[in-house]
Design an enzyme around this catalytic site. Structure first.
Site, PDB file in Angstrom:
ATOM      1  N   THR A   1       1.963   0.930  -5.125  1.00  0.00           N
ATOM      2  CA  THR A   1       1.109  -0.165  -4.473  1.00  0.00           C
ATOM      3  C   THR A   1       1.492  -1.474  -5.409  1.00  0.00           C
ATOM      4  OG1 THR A   1      -0.212   1.082  -3.320  1.00  0.00           O
ATOM      5  CG2 THR A   1      -0.795  -1.289  -3.840  1.00  0.00           C
TER       6      THR A   1
ATOM      7  N   ALA B   1       1.021  -1.149  -0.249  1.00  0.00           N
ATOM      8  CA  ALA B   1      -0.064   0.004  -0.098  1.00  0.00           C
ATOM      9  C   ALA B   1       0.937   1.274  -0.091  1.00  0.00           C
ATOM     10  CB  ALA B   1      -1.045   0.032   1.251  1.00  0.00           C
ATOM     11  N   CYS B   2       0.603   2.184  -1.011  1.00  0.00           N
ATOM     12  CA  CYS B   2       1.249   3.183  -1.045  1.00  0.00           C
ATOM     13  C   CYS B   2       0.681   4.640  -0.686  1.00  0.00           C
ATOM     14  CB  CYS B   2       1.970   3.470  -2.288  1.00  0.00           C
ATOM     15  SG  CYS B   2       0.835   3.934  -3.666  1.00  0.00           S
ATOM     16  N   THR B   3       1.330   5.849  -0.545  1.00  0.00           N
ATOM     17  CA  THR B   3       0.452   6.957  -0.096  1.00  0.00           C
ATOM     18  C   THR B   3      -0.780   7.268  -0.960  1.00  0.00           C
ATOM     19  OG1 THR B   3       2.477   7.741   0.695  1.00  0.00           O
ATOM     20  CG2 THR B   3       0.789   9.123   0.609  1.00  0.00           C
TER      21      THR B   3
END
Length: 104
Positions: free
Chosen positions: A16, A8-10
């Site tokens: 992601t 999971a990325c920002t």
């Protein structure tokens, strides 16, 4: 080694999914079994099953944000890493995880 991951990325978009692909390719190149759940802008995909988690030797959280469902990994060995690390050097990262597990 059986590995389960959450990526999971920002923004929940590019990193992601790139992290997911890199982790899968890196783990498979080293002969490991891996399943990767993604949590992004379109929700959760490839959700990890309770059986997957129970059979895992290690949980890798390749995340830049807080994720949903982290309590599922209670009593499991967890390695946290930023998505950029697994994107840049997935094989080296997984080798390092493997080494720490065999020396623990």
């Amino acid at each position: 080694m059986n590995i389960v991951c959450v990526a999971a990325c920002t923004a929940g978009i590019a990193h992601t999914y790139i992290a997911r692909e890199k982790l899968i390719k890196g783990a498979k190149s080293l002969g490991h079994n891996i399943k990767v759940e993604t949590q992004g802008t379109i929700g959760t995909e490839n959700e990890l099953l309770a059986e997957d988690i129970a059979n895992a030797d290690v949980v890798i959280l390749a995340v830049d944000v807080k994720i949903n469902g982290e309590e599922r990994f209670k009593n499991k060995r967890i390695v946290r890493v930023k998505t950029e690390i697994v994107i840049k050097s997935p094989v080296q990262f997984i080798e390092k995880v493997q080494k720490t597990l065999t020396t623990a």
